[in-house]
Design a protein around this motif. Structure first.
Motif, mmCIF file in Angstrom:
data_model
loop_
_atom_site.group_PDB
_atom_site.id
_atom_site.type_symbol
_atom_site.label_atom_id
_atom_site.label_comp_id
_atom_site.label_asym_id
_atom_site.label_seq_id
_atom_site.Cartn_x
_atom_site.Cartn_y
_atom_site.Cartn_z
ATOM 1 N N GLU A 154 -93.687 1.612 -5.419
ATOM 2 C CA GLU A 154 -92.767 0.505 -4.863
ATOM 3 C C GLU A 154 -91.468 1.078 -4.828
ATOM 4 O O GLU A 154 -90.434 0.433 -4.261
ATOM 5 C CB GLU A 154 -92.847 -0.675 -6.132
ATOM 6 C CG GLU A 154 -94.109 -1.379 -6.183
ATOM 7 C CD GLU A 154 -94.263 -2.487 -7.030
ATOM 8 O OE1 GLU A 154 -93.922 -3.586 -6.946
ATOM 9 O OE2 GLU A 154 -94.739 -2.000 -8.189
ATOM 10 N N GLY A 155 -91.042 1.947 -5.701
ATOM 11 C CA GLY A 155 -89.650 2.350 -5.844
ATOM 12 C C GLY A 155 -88.544 1.663 -6.662
ATOM 13 O O GLY A 155 -87.656 2.579 -6.808
ATOM 14 N N THR A 156 -88.801 0.681 -6.958
ATOM 15 C CA THR A 156 -88.067 -0.122 -8.057
ATOM 16 C C THR A 156 -88.733 -1.251 -8.784
ATOM 17 O O THR A 156 -89.882 -1.451 -8.133
ATOM 18 C CB THR A 156 -86.745 -0.662 -7.185
ATOM 19 O OG1 THR A 156 -86.028 -1.305 -8.136
ATOM 20 C CG2 THR A 156 -87.393 -1.726 -6.347
ATOM 21 N N ARG A 157 -88.140 -1.585 -9.606
ATOM 22 C CA ARG A 157 -88.827 -2.803 -10.660
ATOM 23 C C ARG A 157 -89.076 -3.990 -9.720
ATOM 24 O O ARG A 157 -88.091 -4.328 -9.164
ATOM 25 C CB ARG A 157 -88.094 -3.173 -11.731
ATOM 26 C CG ARG A 157 -87.972 -1.698 -13.008
ATOM 27 C CD ARG A 157 -86.958 -2.034 -13.685
ATOM 28 N NE ARG A 157 -85.665 -1.958 -13.073
ATOM 29 C CZ ARG A 157 -84.739 -2.761 -13.663
ATOM 30 N NH1 ARG A 157 -84.884 -3.618 -14.698
ATOM 31 N NH2 ARG A 157 -83.526 -2.641 -12.953
ATOM 32 N N LYS A 167 -94.410 2.358 -1.015
ATOM 33 C CA LYS A 167 -93.757 3.259 0.079
ATOM 34 C C LYS A 167 -94.618 4.521 0.379
ATOM 35 O O LYS A 167 -95.207 5.191 -0.520
ATOM 36 C CB LYS A 167 -92.223 3.842 -0.567
ATOM 37 C CG LYS A 167 -91.289 2.807 -1.091
ATOM 38 C CD LYS A 167 -90.790 2.058 0.092
ATOM 39 C CE LYS A 167 -89.498 1.150 -0.384
ATOM 40 N NZ LYS A 167 -89.973 0.106 -1.394
ATOM 41 N N ALA A 168 -94.495 4.822 1.645
ATOM 42 C CA ALA A 168 -95.581 5.856 2.225
ATOM 43 C C ALA A 168 -95.174 7.033 1.743
ATOM 44 O O ALA A 168 -96.213 8.048 1.333
ATOM 45 C CB ALA A 168 -95.528 5.671 3.847
ATOM 46 N N PRO A 227 -101.294 4.132 1.680
ATOM 47 C CA PRO A 227 -100.422 3.271 0.719
ATOM 48 C C PRO A 227 -100.936 1.924 0.598
ATOM 49 O O PRO A 227 -100.883 1.434 -0.601
ATOM 50 C CB PRO A 227 -99.078 3.638 1.467
ATOM 51 C CG PRO A 227 -99.352 4.783 2.211
ATOM 52 C CD PRO A 227 -100.502 4.975 2.728
ATOM 53 N N ALA A 228 -101.087 1.264 1.720
ATOM 54 C CA ALA A 228 -101.716 -0.117 1.791
ATOM 55 C C ALA A 228 -103.115 -0.507 0.897
ATOM 56 O O ALA A 228 -103.392 -1.276 0.008
ATOM 57 C CB ALA A 228 -101.958 -0.653 3.298
ATOM 58 N N GLY A 232 -103.536 -2.483 -2.642
ATOM 59 C CA GLY A 232 -104.357 -3.414 -2.663
ATOM 60 C C GLY A 232 -105.327 -3.320 -3.953
ATOM 61 O O GLY A 232 -105.529 -4.210 -4.409
ATOM 62 N N ILE A 233 -105.569 -1.884 -4.342
ATOM 63 C CA ILE A 233 -106.509 -1.852 -5.281
ATOM 64 C C ILE A 233 -105.782 -2.093 -6.816
ATOM 65 O O ILE A 233 -106.343 -2.706 -7.573
ATOM 66 C CB ILE A 233 -107.044 -0.173 -5.477
ATOM 67 C CG1 ILE A 233 -107.808 0.058 -4.151
ATOM 68 C CG2 ILE A 233 -107.446 0.232 -6.804
ATOM 69 C CD1 ILE A 233 -108.430 1.458 -4.087
ATOM 70 N N ILE A 234 -104.452 -1.728 -6.683
ATOM 71 C CA ILE A 234 -103.837 -1.958 -7.913
ATOM 72 C C ILE A 234 -103.439 -3.416 -8.129
ATOM 73 O O ILE A 234 -103.609 -4.108 -8.988
ATOM 74 C CB ILE A 234 -102.333 -1.386 -7.988
ATOM 75 C CG1 ILE A 234 -102.638 0.205 -8.043
ATOM 76 C CG2 ILE A 234 -101.429 -1.671 -9.124
ATOM 77 C CD1 ILE A 234 -101.358 0.931 -8.075
#
Length: 247
Positions: A154-157, A167-168, A227-228, A232-234
């Motif tokens: 995600e790159g950030t909280r 993010k790819a 990435p998608a 989705g899994i998480i």
């Protein structure tokens, strides 16, 4: 708020009294005794993370440990990012701590940065595009060298239960290094801090370790969709709470 200040004071006091072991770890590295150094660093970092959670009354429930890779396999652990508390959760909840891809600001925190550097952490400057691209190459090199890395795509909280888009570029480093990705779903860390206007609160957190995803041999289309797929899994694992779950 007072509890938060006490926690910060405790954290730095703990790091200060750990200085002798820190200098011992540095000395082992200079002597070329890398395996001994890493054993000491992993033991100390895991203890620090575990005690930190206990002190702040964050109860961690870990499932899926059977999905952990062999200890000698380099993988990218990919987790959603809700809170600063994700760091001790990941360092404590895995079988042993791995290097983190962390934001650059953490590299400026006295005492803490020393242990993070010994752990092999890398730092990303989110405000410098060129530096961000360079650190992704460093991540790829680290994985390719045989070391595992914890990333938060995600790159950030998110600071909440919601998840941001993955993010790819961060995900792509695993594909380029030809290592598997181990998805990790974290549920509830934001309740310990960010969800309370910066006031610490006790809570129960879930960490779900999911089956590894192969990255080698993927087609161009599969790489683009990764990435998608990972997101989705998480997301599904995070939202699949046990009946009666109270975080």
């Amino acid at each position: 708020m007072l509890r938060t200040f006490f926690w910060i004071g405790w954290l730095f006091a703990y790091l200060f009294v750990s200085l002798p072991e820190y200098f011992k770890a540095k000395s082992l590295g200079k002597q070329g005794r890398v395996e001994e150094q890493q054993q000491l660093v992993r033991k100390k970092v895991k203890k620090w993370a575990t005690v930190l959670l206990r002190y702040t009354k964050v109860k961690l429930v870990v499932t899926g440990t059977e999905n952990l890779p062999p200890t000698d396999e380099a993988v990218a652990f990919a987790a959603n990012h809700q809170s600063y508390f994700d760091i001790p959760v990941l360092l404590s909840g895995l079988d042993f701590p791995r290097a983190l891809l962390a934001k650059k600001e953490l590299s400026r925190v006295p005492l803490l940065r020393g242990w993070m550097n010994l752990l092999g952490c890398l730092y990303v400057d989110r405000h410098d595009v060129r530096a961000s691209v360079a650190v992704l190459k460093d991540c790829e090199a680290l994985l390719a060298s045989g070391s595992s890395l914890i990333i938060c795509p995600e790159g950030t909280r998110s600071k909440a239960d919601e998840m941001g888009e993955f993010k790819a570029g961060i995900v792509r480093v695993a594909t380029k290094a030809k290592v598997r990705i181990v998805p990790i779903a974290i549920d509830g860390t934001y309740k310990a801090l960010e969800g309370n206007q910066g006031r610490m609160k006790k809570c129960t957190v879930r960490m779900v370790i999911l089956p590894a995803i192969e990255t080698e041999g993927l087609s161009r289309e599969e790489q683009k969709a990764l990435p998608a797929k990972l997101e989705g899994i998480i997301r599904a694992a995070k939202d699949d709470r046990p009946p009666g779950w109270q975080g």
